[in-house]
Write an enzyme that holds these catalytic residues in place. Structure first.
Site, short mmCIF file in Angstrom:
data_model
loop_
_atom_site.label_atom_id
_atom_site.label_comp_id
_atom_site.label_asym_id
_atom_site.label_seq_id
_atom_site.Cartn_x
_atom_site.Cartn_y
_atom_site.Cartn_z
N LYS A 98 0.81 -1.21 0.00
CA LYS A 98 0.00 0.00 0.00
C LYS A 98 0.85 1.27 0.00
O LYS A 98 0.41 2.33 -0.42
CB LYS A 98 -0.96 -0.02 1.18
CG LYS A 98 -2.03 -1.09 1.00
CD LYS A 98 -3.09 -1.06 2.07
CE LYS A 98 -4.23 -2.01 1.75
NZ LYS A 98 -3.80 -3.44 1.86
C1 LIG Z 1 -4.41 -4.54 1.17
C2 LIG Z 1 -3.62 -5.77 1.04
C3 LIG Z 1 -3.96 -6.78 0.11
C4 LIG Z 1 -5.19 -6.71 -0.78
O1 LIG Z 1 -5.10 -5.72 -1.75
P1 LIG Z 1 -6.44 -5.20 -2.51
O2 LIG Z 1 -6.01 -4.06 -3.34
O3 LIG Z 1 -7.39 -4.80 -1.41
O4 LIG Z 1 -6.94 -6.34 -3.29
C5 LIG Z 1 -3.13 -7.88 0.01
N1 LIG Z 1 -2.05 -8.03 0.81
C6 LIG Z 1 -1.69 -7.07 1.72
C7 LIG Z 1 -0.49 -7.30 2.57
C8 LIG Z 1 -2.45 -5.92 1.86
O5 LIG Z 1 -2.11 -5.00 2.77
#
Ligand SMILES: *Cc1c(COP(=O)(O)O)cnc(C)c1O
Length: 450
Positions: free
Chosen positions: A91
């Site tokens: 993120k």
């Molecule tokens: C948020 C997240 C996901 C999922 O991503 P999306 O964009 O919501 O599909 C997968 N792995 C981790 C570690 C995350 O923080």
């Protein structure tokens, strides 16, 4: 900046620019920030090039890897490491950019923003690190008191910048989210304090994520024409894999051959891909908590393309889903299967995959990445390179990892000393009136900036 459109729908670009084969090959030797500029500038026409370059450069200078998103190769798989940002999860790639972008736009418009959000762990810290120390921005993040991991809590509360406000509420994540909703639905309060969100439906976040798909294509297939590759994406809110869907449409046909959608036992999206059945069930707690989601907030964006760019039809379907919690999309099955293949993974399989991958390749997967790797191994086509998105550093989820491989994963410099560092956090009852009062006391005020 607006997040949702005025009618409550999500925003999309009017058209998706196409990248020709020659352009793509001319990008072969670009650095990550240079490539990011080439891609983003095709969607952004209201920021001068030199300013956009500066925003991008500052956003990716905070990553501990010079390549930003390096690829490693193990067995039959390419692992795309997306966890070298300040909070060790993918993120950061979007939120480091978003923080700088917001700061820039607020300064241009001489305005301020108070960001409010609730988190169950990862998003909160990535958002806080995205905006810490920024001008014209305050951030208030609610987390459930003592119900997140110690590392997750410390990653947020040890940020002591004066524009960051951590609030631990005596309640659950859902209580936190309900409070945020209540505050946003009070239009007077929302306008007075210029409240904003930084959640996963912001288009700029998707845009930032398109870059590493193209980056991987260049690194894995490089100059070779008529070469294809596949991606496997561990998915919760459909944001990351939707960025892959956009990348697929931008690039020459066939460059990205297949997108593999991997879910944990919250398998609504796998059921959708395999049976055309998009229907809610209860959220299950798994060892990959950042994917413990049912209704995927970015699903609406894909739905729009599925119904052939028909906004009114999209709106109708989303309304039906809001009312009934289910959508029957079996009549679109052929198209859905051209866009994705999918499978889901149980907790036990997550653990087995971490353990097996460690034994076979001496490489430690975090539980989210393991969801993807398990599905990639199952659905991989021989002879086609497969890139698995690694969404978090294993040290972030060391308890699950330790249970699977019998030893603690090596920590990261980022986490060194974090458990002992001083915290700044307000513990409060899960009461929207109290929280609202706290926010009005600490919010940036429009008038004080004029
Ligand atoms: C948020 C997240 C996901 C999922 O991503 P999306 O964009 O919501 O599909 C997968 N792995 C981790 C570690 C995350 O923080």
């Amino acid at each position: 900046m607006m997040g949702l459109a005025e009618d409550g729908g999500l925003l999309l670009p009017r058209t998706i620019p196409r990248i020709g084969y020659e352009t793509l090959t001319s990008w072969n030797n670009l650095s990550y920030p240079e490539l990011a500029f080439e891609i983003m500038s095709r969607f952004i026409d209201d920021i001068p090039s030199s300013d956009l370059k500066d925003i991008i450069n500052r956003s990716y200078a905070t990553f501990s890897s010079e390549e930003v998103t390096p690829l490693v190769h193990h067995g039959d798989l390419h692992i795309l490491e997306l966890f070298h940002g300040p909070t060790l999860a993918f993120k950061d790639i979007a939120l480091q950019f978003l923080g700088n972008l917001f700061e820039y736009l607020l300064s241009k418009n001489n305005s301020i923003l108070n960001i409010i959000g609730a988190t169950s762990g990862d998003t909160g810290s990535a958002a806080i690190y995205g905006v810490r120390g920024k001008e014209r921005l305050n951030i208030f993040i609610l987390h459930p008191h003592q119900r997140i991991s110690r590392v997750q809590e410390k990653q947020m509360t040890t940020v002591t910048d004066q524009n960051v406000f951590n609030i631990a509420i005596r309640g659950s994540f859902d209580d936190g989210q309900a409070i945020v909703k209540t505050l946003f639905s009070d239009i007077q309060f929302k306008n007075k304090y210029s409240l904003g969100a930084i959640n996963s439906i912001n288009w700029a976040r998707i845009l930032a994520q398109v870059v590493y798909y193209v980056h991987s294509c260049l690194h894995v297939i490089g100059h070779e024409k008529d070469c294809s590759l596949d991606f496997t994406v561990p998915t919760g809110n459909f944001g990351d894999i939707f960025a892959g869907f956009i990348a697929k449409r931008m690039l020459p046909a066939g460059t990205i051959r297949q997108l593999v959608l991997a879910t944990n036992s919250n398998d609504i999206l796998a059921r959708f891909v395999n049976n055309g059945d998009y229907s809610l069930s209860d959220v299950k707690i798994t060892s990959s908590p950042s994917m413990d989601i049912q209704a995927a907030s970015n699903f609406e964006r894909y739905l729009y393309y599925l119904v052939d760019n028909d906004s009114p039809r999209t709106k109708e379907l989303m309304k039906e889903f809001a009312q009934t919690g289910t959508l029957d999309l079996t009549s679109y099955q052929e198209q859905i299967r051209r866009d994705f293949v999918s499978s889901s993974v149980s907790n036990e399989e997550i653990s087995d995959t971490i353990s097996r991958f460690y034994k076979e390749h001496d490489y430690i997967l975090d539980p989210h990445t393991a969801v993807g790797v398990q599905v990639a191994e199952k659905l991989k086509t021989a002879g086609v390179p497969m890139v698995c998105l690694a969404t978090a550093h294993p040290a972030k989820f060391s308890e699950v990892v330790e249970k699977s491989i019998g030893t603690q994963p090596p920590s990261s410099d980022v986490l060194a000393g974090i458990l002992e560092a001083p915290s700044k956090c307000e513990i409060m009852d899960a009461d929207s009136k109290d929280i609202r009062q706290y926010i009005s006391r600490h919010a940036l005020q429009k008038s004080t900036r004029d």
